[in-house]
Design a protein around this motif. Structure first.
Motif, PDB file in Angstrom:
ATOM      1  N   LYS A   1      33.420  42.139  37.580  1.00 42.15           N
ATOM      2  CA  LYS A   1      34.349  42.971  38.667  1.00 42.15           C
ATOM      3  C   LYS A   1      34.879  42.252  39.548  1.00 42.15           C
ATOM      4  O   LYS A   1      36.007  42.535  40.122  1.00 42.15           O
ATOM      5  CB  LYS A   1      33.401  44.140  39.428  1.00 42.15           C
ATOM      6  CG  LYS A   1      32.782  45.124  38.354  1.00 42.15           C
ATOM      7  CD  LYS A   1      32.046  45.922  38.995  1.00 42.15           C
ATOM      8  CE  LYS A   1      31.364  46.979  38.171  1.00 42.15           C
ATOM      9  NZ  LYS A   1      30.111  47.841  38.690  1.00 42.15           N
TER      10      LYS A   1
ATOM     11  N   GLU B   1      28.310  39.939  38.380  1.00 43.13           N
ATOM     12  CA  GLU B   1      29.359  40.520  38.565  1.00 43.13           C
ATOM     13  C   GLU B   1      30.485  39.691  38.990  1.00 43.13           C
ATOM     14  O   GLU B   1      31.977  39.916  38.768  1.00 43.13           O
ATOM     15  CB  GLU B   1      29.327  41.940  39.078  1.00 43.13           C
ATOM     16  CG  GLU B   1      28.754  43.007  38.810  1.00 43.13           C
ATOM     17  CD  GLU B   1      28.414  44.271  39.603  1.00 43.13           C
ATOM     18  OE1 GLU B   1      28.277  45.250  39.210  1.00 43.13           O
ATOM     19  OE2 GLU B   1      28.784  44.017  40.663  1.00 43.13           O
TER      20      GLU B   1
ATOM     21  N   GLU C   1      37.829  44.617  40.311  1.00 52.21           N
ATOM     22  CA  GLU C   1      37.653  45.190  41.436  1.00 52.21           C
ATOM     23  C   GLU C   1      38.352  44.555  42.689  1.00 52.21           C
ATOM     24  O   GLU C   1      38.846  44.958  43.756  1.00 52.21           O
ATOM     25  CB  GLU C   1      36.404  45.902  41.924  1.00 52.21           C
ATOM     26  CG  GLU C   1      36.154  47.207  41.129  1.00 52.21           C
ATOM     27  CD  GLU C   1      34.816  47.809  41.081  1.00 52.21           C
ATOM     28  OE1 GLU C   1      34.086  47.368  42.313  1.00 52.21           O
ATOM     29  OE2 GLU C   1      34.127  48.229  40.332  1.00 52.21           O
TER      30      GLU C   1
ATOM     31  N   GLY D   1      33.746  45.375  31.793  1.00 52.39           N
ATOM     32  CA  GLY D   1      33.506  45.918  33.138  1.00 52.39           C
ATOM     33  C   GLY D   1      32.199  45.124  33.645  1.00 52.39           C
ATOM     34  O   GLY D   1      31.580  45.634  34.766  1.00 52.39           O
TER      35      GLY D   1
END
Lengths: 189, 416, 581
Positions: free
Chosen positions: C428, C350, C452, C425
């Motif tokens: 992140k 990620e 994020e 997605g």
């Protein structure tokens, strides 16, 4: 060859060895000197403008200003000439030579349309940190434009460090106008 | 009730003599020292400190010739940072200044500052062991300086401490021996009595009235003068004053034993030195110069006319003599250069020690002869004994001197 | 026969000729120099300085300043039928010419003598200096050239010290605007014509020339032209006096206050060698430094003035953490711990790293280490392709593309997959190093909507810094040390001229500390030299490399087959004998 003279200690007589006579004579000398000092008769008291006690001058009330010699090295300052031109062209040689690094110059260009635009350059800011200045006079010595002079101001005081930094305005205020210098920028150009 | 009055009177004497007379005297002797030093050096000295009226908006300050300088000095000492280096021995470092100041002040207790004010003698403790107490207590002050040098844990301070220790012990001998002829003459150890005796019969070194004009006093005048010289010079050495200020000799030892001291601790050393000087002067005045007596046979007249207030006149007379002597101390300081350490030791051990010893015997012989205790052959024998003794002493002194000289030569050779 | 050959003494001239050299007698010493060498270069080999103004090894030699006059001598021509007489040392006696010759345009010959000192030469130089200074305005106090002015230097060394000139000096235009970046002062000009020749021969934009005659000769631009070539500022460096001065550097600072730091240009793949001139915490100018393998002696103006970008008010000076949409200043320890703690929340897959080919090799290598520490495989670099100008500027506007390829491998293609990953997605957390992803990589704010965590390190408060959760301030090219591989495959060195702004740190230290915060294990990398050592152990192309081996001139690391057009032309001209080169 340097001539060497060997000095021998003086031979003391018996009365010298007792010391007491010597000490007595010594106290007399001291007292005589004290008498002279108290009544302002010390050697050199007149020439040094004594306050009447010793050879000392009472500073803030009495000053030596009138006696300062022509070559006295007081606070460095910038001068203008007869035509009110700032003589400094910010060549920064003084900044370079300054042993304690007291001088800081920000050079600037003279804008078009100014009377002295042909000189092209003048200081935008010129600061002398009088806490650092050692009054050596090298700035005056090195200046190729006869722009910086050590004046007779010696009492440079302030209550903060910032106050002790003379800016350009202050420097011109101390320096004032100086006449009779070489005016190389004033020739026809 | 009587006890309470006694305590009040004692307290009044202690406060009066210590805090009203001596401490200001210490402060102003510092001022006098500074002004006189300035005069000798063609300067002005502290002449500004006064009432700072300009602070309150007035045009001019009142300066009083700088007479408030001691106050300013004291204030500065209190306000300065009291710095204690990390490497010192804290306990002794704190103790040392106290040990210098306190003995000097304690010795004041037996010195008669005046005669009688309302039948109360102007002396804190009218004890009959005056000089002994002074010597006993004053010799404690050597601990102050030695401890200061040692506790500072600094080699210069240590040198200063060691020097001062050696110097003070050496000169204490001369001091003690030189005062013996005086005590022999008075036959009393109560300083008040000694002064009264001098008031009646002439000061010890100025025997011009009363019994002072007797043959005995005339003859005794010579040993008394010798005693006076030895005593005075030894007091100089005891108080570490110029020309004997080797313990704090700046050129060699930075600041000597008080190098590491600052603020009020330093001030205590400083004041202790001046206090010792004042006590020394007071002792000289008391023993040799008639103490509080006005002299010239006038004391009886003073007692008659002034009655209960005569004490004040005598206090004044004492202070005049005392201050004159302090000024003499200052004058000597600015006249005579500092001794070398070996010269200092030679003077103490080779000259003063022997001279004081001979002086005692000489005095004894004179006193015995004049009082007809020693007549005829015993007198001549004693005199011869004194002369032989003197010759022996002279010989010892010479050989000591020679020994010291060859030692220092050796030291110089090995240094080269 | 062999006996006869050994007994016959071989003359020096024959010995030299066998090697293609000639013997020259310079100030009392015989030396051997290649045939065809100019006298001035021969003197340079003999370490005798010959003062000169118009001569420049990269330009043709018109010989018009007359400063390089030396005394020359040749063996007298033997009488018809007579053989040349050789002395004991095997040389013929030199007959000195009574008049001096210019050293810059004459080539050496066998048994030639050159005197760079002596009465004749000194008198001549004094005379030339006097002529050059006749109309000189003597405005050194306001002249930017003062301190690096040949006129000052030679008038001290060779001048007579006093002027005998009592007539009025010729007045010429001063402070003339001849181009957007260059100012001309005609009074100071000594007509050496270096600038004219440079614009003609190297910049190939002949805008300058002489007009008027005699003492009124002035350098001017051709009518309706301006000195606006992108190489125009090189004339400022060439100008031996203060006639051509930089508008950018005009009256900024006297050169004697400036500290020179040898470094390289980071604005394109060529990596011109430069000098960074600084005083205190400010760069005052950047000038080219000679490197015959990279940039000769020149540098494009656009790159020369690019240093202003790193001196703005928008520099990042402290690490910052975003709290409630506001960046708050923090300290390095907190910032590093925050980054490490945040990254530990994500799976390796990620996390994506956007590195930069503007990073140095050391930073790239540590980025690589960071990626492997995290286990992240998404590393991309941003490509910058511009237009080559056919001289020095390379099409590749990243200074270290080759370095990135050597250390990270082919990474430019991965940018799109990261962008896709951000949108779907699967990515992140994003670490951006020395790049602005919006401007350079074409990211949009929508792309980052799902991200994020964004950590970025840059020198300037740009759009990426604005969206970053944690911002780590880096050091500009002048504030750090490191190495880069240019388009030629040449490994070159950046040197530190300034301290990083504020609390900013050198980028390799930032990445090292991040790795340290992540692993908690000391890695013994305290100096950049140690990073280079680790690179040399891990990347084959760098084998045996150390930081000091790179040297001031760089070192060839790989063969790329790329050529720099300006150098190619220069070499052609040198082999044709037009210039010395």
């Amino acid at each position: 060859m340097a001539k060497v003279t060997k000095l021998s200690r003086p031979t003391l007589t018996k009365s010298d060895e007792i010391y007491l006579i010597g000490i007595f004579k010594g106290t007399l000398v001291t007292l005589k000197h004290a008498y002279q000092s108290v009544f302002g008769k010390s050697r050199g008291a007149d020439g040094l403008k004594s306050s009447g006690l010793g050879i000392t001058m009472q500073y803030p009330e009495e000053k030596w200003d009138d006696e300062l010699p022509e070559y006295y090295r007081g606070a460095p300052a910038l001068v203008t000439d007869e035509q009110d031109r700032e003589r400094c062209v910010s060549c920064q040689l003084c900044e370079f030579i300054c042993p304690p690094k007291a001088i800081k110059i920000i050079p600037g260009e003279i804008p078009e349309g100014d009377t002295w635009a042909k000189v092209e350059k003048r200081p935008q800011e010129f600061e002398i940190d009088m806490i650092r200045c050692i009054y050596c006079g090298l700035c005056e010595e090195v200046c190729p434009e006869q722009a910086i002079y050590l004046r007779k101001d010696y009492s440079i005081t302030g209550t903060s460090r910032a106050e002790m930094v003379h800016n350009k305005e202050k420097l011109y205020e101390i320096g004032g106008k100086r006449v009779g210098l070489v005016n190389k920028w004033n020739e026809l150009k | 009730m009587e006890a309470i009055i006694l305590i009040i009177v004692m307290l009044a004497k202690i406060i009066g003599i210590t805090f009203v007379i001596t401490l200001p005297l210490i402060a102003y002797s510092v001022y006098a020292e500074r002004r006189f030093a300035a005069v000798i050096q063609d300067r002005v000295g502290p002449n500004r400190t006064g009432i700072p009226l300009t602070l309150f908006g007035f045009k001019k300050d009142i300066s009083f010739f700088g007479l408030l300088q001691p106050l300013a000095d004291g204030l500065k000492f209190i306000l300065k940072e009291d710095f204690v280096p990390s490497h010192v021995n804290k306990f002794f470092f704190w103790l040392a200044p106290v040990l210098t100041m306190v003995p000097a002040l304690v010795t004041l207790s037996v010195i008669p500052f005046g005669s009688y004010l309302f039948r109360e003698a102007l002396v804190i403790a009218d004890v009959s062991v005056g000089p002994l107490l002074i010597f006993a207590v004053a010799s404690l002050s050597v601990y102050g300086i030695t401890l200061a040098g040692w506790a500072s844990n600094n080699k210069y301070s240590f040198f200063g401490g060691v020097r001062s220790c050696a110097q003070m012990i050496s000169y204490e001998i001369a001091l003690g021996l030189s005062v013996i002829p005086v005590l022999m003459h008075f036959g009393d150890l109560n300083l008040m009595n000694i002064v009264e005796e001098q008031a009646k019969n002439g000061w010890l070194i100025l025997p011009l009235w009363g019994e002072g004009l007797s043959l005995e006093r005339m003859l005794l005048w010579i040993p008394m003068i010798i005693s006076f010289f030895i005593f005075t010079i030894s007091i100089f050495a005891e108080t570490n004053r110029m020309p004997f200020d080797l313990p704090e000799c700046e050129t060699e030892l930075v600041g000597g034993y008080h190098t590491e001291y600052s603020s009020m601790k330093f001030a205590l050393f400083f004041l202790g030195e001046y206090a010792a000087m004042i006590v020394g002067s007071a002792l000289i005045v008391t023993l040799f110069l008639g103490g509080w007596s006005v002299g010239f046979g006038l004391d009886a007249w003073v007692f008659e006319t002034c009655g209960n207030w005569a004490g004040l006149i005598h206090l004044g007379a004492f202070l005049v003599k005392l201050i004159a002597f302090i000024l003499f101390f200052i004058l000597i300081r600015w006249t005579v250069p500092r001794f070398r350490y070996d010269q200092l030791m030679k003077l103490g051990w080779v000259v003063f020690f022997e001279a004081a010893l001979i002086n005692i015997l000489f005095t004894a012989v004179i006193m015995a002869r004049v009082n007809d205790h020693l007549v005829g052959f015993p007198f001549w024998a004693a005199l011869t004994g004194v002369i032989i003794f003197s010759a022996l002493m002279f010989y010892i002194a010479k050989s000591l001197e020679r020994m010291l000289a060859s030692d220092s030569e050796k030291a110089a050779d090995s240094a080269n | 026969m062999s006996d006869q050959e050994t007994t016959t003494k071989l003359l020096p001239k024959d010995e030299a000729a066998a090697k293609g050299l000639v013997n020259v007698h310079i100030d009392g010493n015989w030396i051997q120099v290649p045939k065809g060498t100019r006298m001035i270069e021969a003197c340079k080999i003999a370490e005798k300085e010959v003062p000169h103004y118009c001569y420049h090894p990269k330009l043709t030699s018109p010989g018009n300043c007359r400063m390089c006059l030396v005394q020359m001598g040749m063996p007298p021509r033997p009488a018809p039928g007579a053989d040349p007489v050789f002395g004991d040392d095997g040389f013929q006696e030199i007959g000195w010419m009574p008049r001096p010759v210019i050293a810059c345009a004459n080539t050496v010959a066998e048994n030639m003598g050159i005197r760079t000192t002596g009465d004749l030469v000194e008198k001549t130089r004094e005379g030339v200096m006097e002529f050059l200074l006749i109309n000189h305005p003597l405005d050194c106090p306001i002249c930017d050239q003062a301190g690096e002015c040949s006129l000052q230097e030679f008038s001290v060394e060779h001048g007579r010290g006093q002027s005998r000139f009592v007539e009025d000096k010729v007045k010429k235009p001063k402070n003339v605007d001849i181009g957007p970046r260059v100012n001309l002062d005609d009074e100071r000009c000594i007509m050496c014509s270096r600038c004219i020749r440079f614009m003609d021969e190297v910049a190939e934009d002949a805008v300058l020339g002489f007009s008027e005659r005699g003492t009124h000769t002035t350098v001017t631009c051709h009518p309706d032209r301006k000195l606006d070539s992108n190489y125009g500022m090189n004339t400022i460096d060439l100008c031996p006096v203060g006639a051509l001065t930089s508008k950018d550097f005009r009256f900024q600072m006297r050169v004697w206050f400036l500290k020179e730091t040898k470094s390289i240009d980071v604005n394109c793949g060529t990596g011109c060698n430069t000098l960074i001139w600084t005083r205190g915490s400010q760069i005052y100018r950047v000038t080219p430094r000679r490197n015959d393998e990279v940039n000769s002696e020149w540098m494009p103006d656009s790159h020369r003035l690019a240093f202003h970008e790193v001196q703005g008010d928008n520099r990042l000076t402290d690490p910052m953490i975003k709290v409630d949409d506001k960046h708050e200043i923090t300290d390095w320890h907190t910032a590093n711990t925050a980054v490490a703690d945040a990254l530990k929340q994500f799976e390796p897959s990620e996390i994506a790293i956007i590195a930069s080919a503007r990073q140095t090799n050391e930073e790239l290598f540590l980025t690589h280490t960071l990626a492997s520490t995290l286990g992240a495989e998404n590393i991309a670099t941003v490509e910058r392709i511009g237009e080559a100008d056919g001289k020095l500027i390379s099409a590749d506007r990243n200074p270290n593309t080759n370095g990135a390829k050597l250390i990270l491998g082919e990474t430019t293609k991965k940018l799109d997959s990261i962008k896709a990953g951000l949108n779907d997605g699967s990515v992140k957390a994003l670490i951006v190093l020395s790049e602005d992803i919006f401007e350079a990589a074409g990211f949009s704010h929508d792309d980052l909507a799902n991200a994020e965590l964004v950590v970025s390190s840059h020198i300037i408060a740009n759009a990426t810094a604005k969206v970053s959760d944690i911002v780590l301030p880096g050091a500009s090219f002048a504030e750090k040390r490191g190495s880069m591989v240019n388009v030629l495959g040449r490994l070159q060195r950046l040197n530190q001229a300034l301290q990083p702004a504020g609390n900013a740190r050198e980028d390799w230290e930032i990445i090292r500390d991040l790795i340290l915060a992540l692993t908690g294990e000391p890695n013994d990398l305290y100096m950049i030299e140690e990073v280079v050592k680790v690179i040399a152990e891990n990347i084959p192309a760098f084998e045996g490399m150390t930081f000091s081996k790179i040297g001031e001139q760089g070192i060839k690391l790989i063969e790329t087959g790329v050529e720099i057009p300006l150098l190619t032309k220069e070499r052609e001209r040198a082999s044709a004998g037009i210039i010395v080169g």
